[in-house]
Design an enzyme around this catalytic site. Structure first.
Site, short mmCIF file in Angstrom:
data_model
loop_
_atom_site.label_atom_id
_atom_site.label_comp_id
_atom_site.label_asym_id
_atom_site.label_seq_id
_atom_site.Cartn_x
_atom_site.Cartn_y
_atom_site.Cartn_z
N ASP A 137 0.43 -1.36 0.14
CA ASP A 137 -0.21 0.15 -0.08
C ASP A 137 0.74 1.13 0.16
O ASP A 137 0.38 2.25 0.12
CB ASP A 137 -1.01 0.37 1.38
CG ASP A 137 -1.98 -0.65 1.50
OD1 ASP A 137 -2.91 -0.74 -0.06
OD2 ASP A 137 -2.96 -1.35 1.81
C1 GLC Z 1 -1.01 2.33 5.61
C2 GLC Z 1 0.10 1.24 6.36
C3 GLC Z 1 -0.69 0.23 5.49
C4 GLC Z 1 -1.80 -0.02 5.24
C5 GLC Z 1 -2.72 0.84 4.86
C6 GLC Z 1 -3.89 0.81 4.44
O1 GLC Z 1 -0.11 2.65 4.84
O2 GLC Z 1 0.99 1.28 7.10
O3 GLC Z 1 0.39 -0.87 6.35
O4 GLC Z 1 -1.60 -1.31 4.49
O5 GLC Z 1 -2.27 2.58 5.59
O6 GLC Z 1 -4.85 1.86 3.93
C1 GLC Z 2 -1.90 -3.51 5.55
C2 GLC Z 2 -2.91 -3.89 4.51
C3 GLC Z 2 -2.26 -4.95 3.31
C4 GLC Z 2 -1.41 -4.52 2.61
C5 GLC Z 2 -0.13 -4.29 3.48
C6 GLC Z 2 0.66 -3.52 2.65
O1 GLC Z 2 -1.57 -5.05 5.81
O2 GLC Z 2 -3.91 -4.12 5.34
O3 GLC Z 2 -3.36 -4.97 2.60
O4 GLC Z 2 -1.54 -5.48 1.45
O5 GLC Z 2 -0.50 -3.86 4.61
O6 GLC Z 2 1.02 -2.89 2.25
#
Ligand code: GLC
Ligand code: GLC
Length: 815
Positions: A493
């Site tokens: 993300d």
């Molecule tokens: C933030 C977190 C990430 C997560 C995302 C979800 O970026 O660091 O881990 O997956 O939020 O929106």
């Molecule tokens: C968080 C989110 C997941 C994403 C991950 C890496 O765990 O829930 O959707 O893939 O962060 O960013």
């Protein structure tokens, strides 16, 4: 250093001191009514949706970290009026004994103080929308001691939330005037907004006659006081307060006299109830809650026999759920995680997605499209019917383009417009989720289920069409190298290649300050190969044409070899401008874990040896004693062209933290290339039970996975954060059970293909699969062989399907 121990027999983790490094929590409820509870009784409850139907108030990020919960107080009248909390919080009295047992969907906290033994059990009975607290008090004073007869008061305490937790925490100008309660026959009813559009209320009941009650927080606590010294408890008397606005609260006061050696049980029930809209009030036209329907439920759950039976039923349900797979390996930590805790965490992540923990506030995120599809991997064998329903819910939020809402709300099951779509990995996870379901159940009828796009009535198409559109979505969005465009982000993300944010507070995931870029993802390419091959398998299973999927996979694998291979590992991406990310030619972020795992799981490079080369690079550059970090070198400063990943200080989260979710991909990849020692070594590095002895470093619960462990660039290397709600649970379960132990459901049946450590003599397992039970023995021998019910079979074949109800004896000999 340990703060407790595993009790495998009872399937409990036993915490022996209240001051764990972080609150160590557990979940109550498995169906509709849920709660989270810490080892000192902190936490809250909700019905279905932690944001919109929150029963009790909780303040996150408090000091102390965990404050507010399902609290009880005991007060000693015969002696000096001293009072304490049998769960340690909130009075923090130094107890003579303390023990918290977190079990499967229940928690039991016991303590002793002044020779009064107290045990509080909390659980949510199956099929009910309520929670039971049962307090068991024993007077352990010797008869010849002065004041040996205990004259006690018990006070309960719950602070009600005014339902919408977000609004409750912000909209004070309104909310300080809306609160309403009723108290009838000792039951406290919280009915804020029941007068208008809500048909639901909460209630808090007690099994004993009351000496008093409070429903106004300030009356219970007293002005300028907190939960550690409520005025009502100090005084030894409630004030029978009725809340008008401000903060509705629930507190019962019960007087108890205990002879030496005597035990008494007191029950409390906190519940949620919904009335039919046209029968809300009694008498009709009044403003009084109609209690006809809820009253018998309350009465029933205040009875000790009902509670005993309810608790037994809960334990039996877990026996049945865990009975889907039980293993006996040479490694105790593996056994307790596979047999108990990992499976349990899978259920919790399936239910909660990423919404409600001590790190997810319950108001932020809904159900993730990609997250929920992955959660199925660890859950589908437990309750396939619920997995089926979940798949259809998720698919109904898919867009007609084949794209997907990134999240949807559990209560409405609608796509979430705030975050929208455009995460280009999302649609492919649907194929992987459906494949997992088909492999477990063989239920191909799901492919014919009509499912709408974007919940739009009239747009229904068979689920199979959704899967086809998922693949097409990728193929219609290829960049200049022929690799898939990344969109807002892929699995990571925080790799936001189209964002370019210079403004504080802008959301990295949804802001696009530049258009026309060509950012491509090697990760999605690997995922596409995997998903296309899965869809081809599904097509073959149901007699549909699938060659085009195989061809597309082949072509994408070629593109990865050409533009995604860096010489010693798979590259990560190409950015907006077409510059490579995750290459030896970069100054930082040279190698990323995700494409190594995903490409190899897709089969890329397995034949030509590049997979083995990539795995060697991972071991050399990314592996630490605490797990495998996400990338190296960490980004030392913010890079506008990469986005959120570089917003984290080095070693945390996606910026070179050990993002545990990705580690099992490497375990699977090691198993795919036949390296059992390597796979198991990675497994043990992040296995919570195996980290129990370093709890002062790890800090999170030793019985569940955390999302992240600080990486080697972090000053707190080895410290875990964000426990419980993470795809780590499902993936590790898949890695160890399906790839290391190798008990793998496939479209055509169950395969046993272990890739275990060289020094293991073997293991045994009992696996329920499609209605039959397989008793599996894996042993070492001179020659590889397989017998099923005494008959020799090709050791590389799937097991013959046993009829439902049958027990099949499987012996696999490996060399
Ligand atoms: C933030 C977190 C990430 C997560 C995302 C979800 O970026 O660091 O881990 O997956 O939020 O929106
Ligand atoms: C968080 C989110 C997941 C994403 C991950 C890496 O765990 O829930 O959707 O893939 O962060 O960013």
């Amino acid at each position: 250093m340990r703060f407790g121990h595993f009790d495998d027999e009872r399937r409990e983790y036993v915490i022996d001191r209240p001051d764990t490094p972080l609150p160590w929590i557990n979940y109550l409820g498995t169906e509709a009514y849920f709660g989270i509870i810490s080892n000192t009784a902190g936490g809250y409850s909700f019905y279905r949706d932690a944001r919109l139907r929150r029963l009790s108030r909780y303040r996150y990020n408090n000091a102390p970290f965990d404050f507010g919960g399902r609290y009880l107080y005991l007060r000693d009248h015969a002696q000096d009026g001293a009072y304490w909390s049998p769960t340690w919080q909130p009075t923090q009295t130094e107890l003579d004994e303390y023990e918290c047992r977190h079990g499967l969907s229940y928690t039991q906290i016991s303590s002793a103080y002044r020779n009064i033994k107290a045990q509080v059990s909390y659980f949510v009975p199956l099929g009910e929308t309520l929670e039971v607290w049962r307090l068991r008090l024993t007077n352990e004073r010797s008869p010849d001691q002065a004041d040996s007869v205990a004259e006690l008061s018990v006070f309960s305490s719950v602070e009600f939330c005014l339902w919408d937790a977000q609004d409750d925490a912000t909209n004070f100008q309104r909310n300080f005037s809306t609160g309403q309660v009723e108290v009838v026959d000792g039951v406290i009813y919280h009915k804020t907004e029941y007068r208008e559009r809500r048909d639901h209320f909460a209630y808090f009941a007690c099994s004993e006659p009351l000496a008093g009650f409070d429903t106004a927080r300030e009356s219970f606590l007293g002005p300028y006081r907190s939960w550690d010294r409520p005025i009502a408890v100090e005084r030894g008397a409630s004030s029978d307060s009725i809340a008008h606005g401000w903060q509705p609260h629930g507190s019962h006061h019960v007087r108890v006299t205990l002879e030496p050696g005597e035990t008494r049980e007191i029950g409390f029930v906190l519940g949620y109830w919904e009335n039919p809209r046209d029968a809300k009030f009694d008498p009709p036209g009044s403003q009084t809650i109609n209690k006809h329907m809820v009253r018998p439920v309350i009465a029933r759950w205040l009875q000790q026999e009902t509670v005993d039976a309810g608790f037994r039923a809960l334990r039996e349900q877990w026996d049945a759920l865990l009975g889907g797979l039980q293993v006996a390996t040479p490694d105790g930590d593996t056994d307790r995680m596979v047999n108990i805790w990992n499976a349990y965490q899978n259920m919790v992540t399936f239910n909660m997605s990423r919404s409600t923990s001590f790190y997810e506030s319950g108001i932020g995120r809904g159900m993730g499209f990609r997250d929920s599809n992955q959660d199925l991997l660890g859950f589908v064998h437990m309750i396939p019917e619920r997995a089926r329903e979940r798949i259809l819910d998720i698919a109904a939020t898919q867009l007609s383009t084949g794209g997907a809402y990134h999240q949807y709300q559990p209560l409405t099951k609608r796509g979430n417009n705030d975050i929208g779509s455009g995460f280009n990995d999302d649609p492919l996870w649907l194929i992987l989720g459906v494949a997992a379901y088909l492999k477990e159940t063989g239920d191909t009828s799901i492919l014919e289920e009509p499912v709408p796009y974007d919940n739009d009535p009239g747009s229904e198409q068979p689920l199979y069409d959704h899967l086809q559109r998922s693949l097409r979505y990728t193929l219609e969005r290829l960049g200049p190298h022929g690799l898939p465009l990344i969109g807002r982000a892929d699995w990571n993300d925080c790799l936001n290649l189209n964002c370019f944010s210079e403004t504080p507070g802008e959301p990295f995931q949804t802001t696009e300050n530049a258009t026309g870029g060509v950012a491509e993802s090697v990760f999605i390419a690997g995922q596409f190969v995997l998903a296309a091959r899965e869809l081809a398998g599904i097509a073959a299973l149901v007699g549909r044409p699938g060659q085009e999927y195989l061809d597309a996979a082949e072509k994408m694998a070629g593109t990865i070899a050409e533009h995604g291979w860096d010489g010693a590992w798979f590259r990560r991406a190409y950015d907006f401008h077409g510059n490579v990310v995750g290459s030896a030619s970069n100054d930082e972020g040279q190698i990323f874990i995700e494409p190594q795992g995903m490409c190899i799981m897709g089969g890329v490079g397995v034949e030509d040896g590049t997979a083995a080369t990539a795995l060697a690079s991972v071991r050399e550059r990314l592996a630490t004693p605490h797990g495998i970090v996400l990338q190296q070198p960490a980004y030392s400063s913010y890079r506008v062209e990469l986005g959120e990943i570089s917003s984290y200080p080095p070693g945390y989260k996606e910026n070179a933290g050990i993002f545990c979710h990705t580690n099992p991909w490497l375990m699977i990849a090691e198993a795919i290339v036949g390296n059992g020692d390597g796979a198991f070594d990675y497994y043990k590095r992040i296995l919570p039970a195996a980290r129990e002895a370093i709890s002062e470093v790890h800090r999170c619960e030793p019985y569940v996975y955390a999302q992240m462990i600080a990486g080697r660039d972090a000053p707190t290397h080895g410290e875990a954060k964000n426990s419980w709600l993470t795809g780590t649970a499902a993936w590790n379960y898949a890695a160890v059970t399906q790839w290391i132990l190798g008990i793998r459901p496939e479209l055509t049946g169950l395969r046993v293909a272990p890739v275990i450590p060289a020094d293991w003599p073997g293991f045994t397992a009992v696996r329920r699969f499609r209605g039959a039970t397989y008793n599996i023995t894996v042993q070492r021998g001179a020659e590889r062989s397989l017998t099923v019910d005494g008959e020799a079979r090709d050791p590389d074949s799937v097991l013959p399907l046993a009829p439902a109800g049958a027990i099949s004896e499987v012996i696999l000999t490996i060399s």
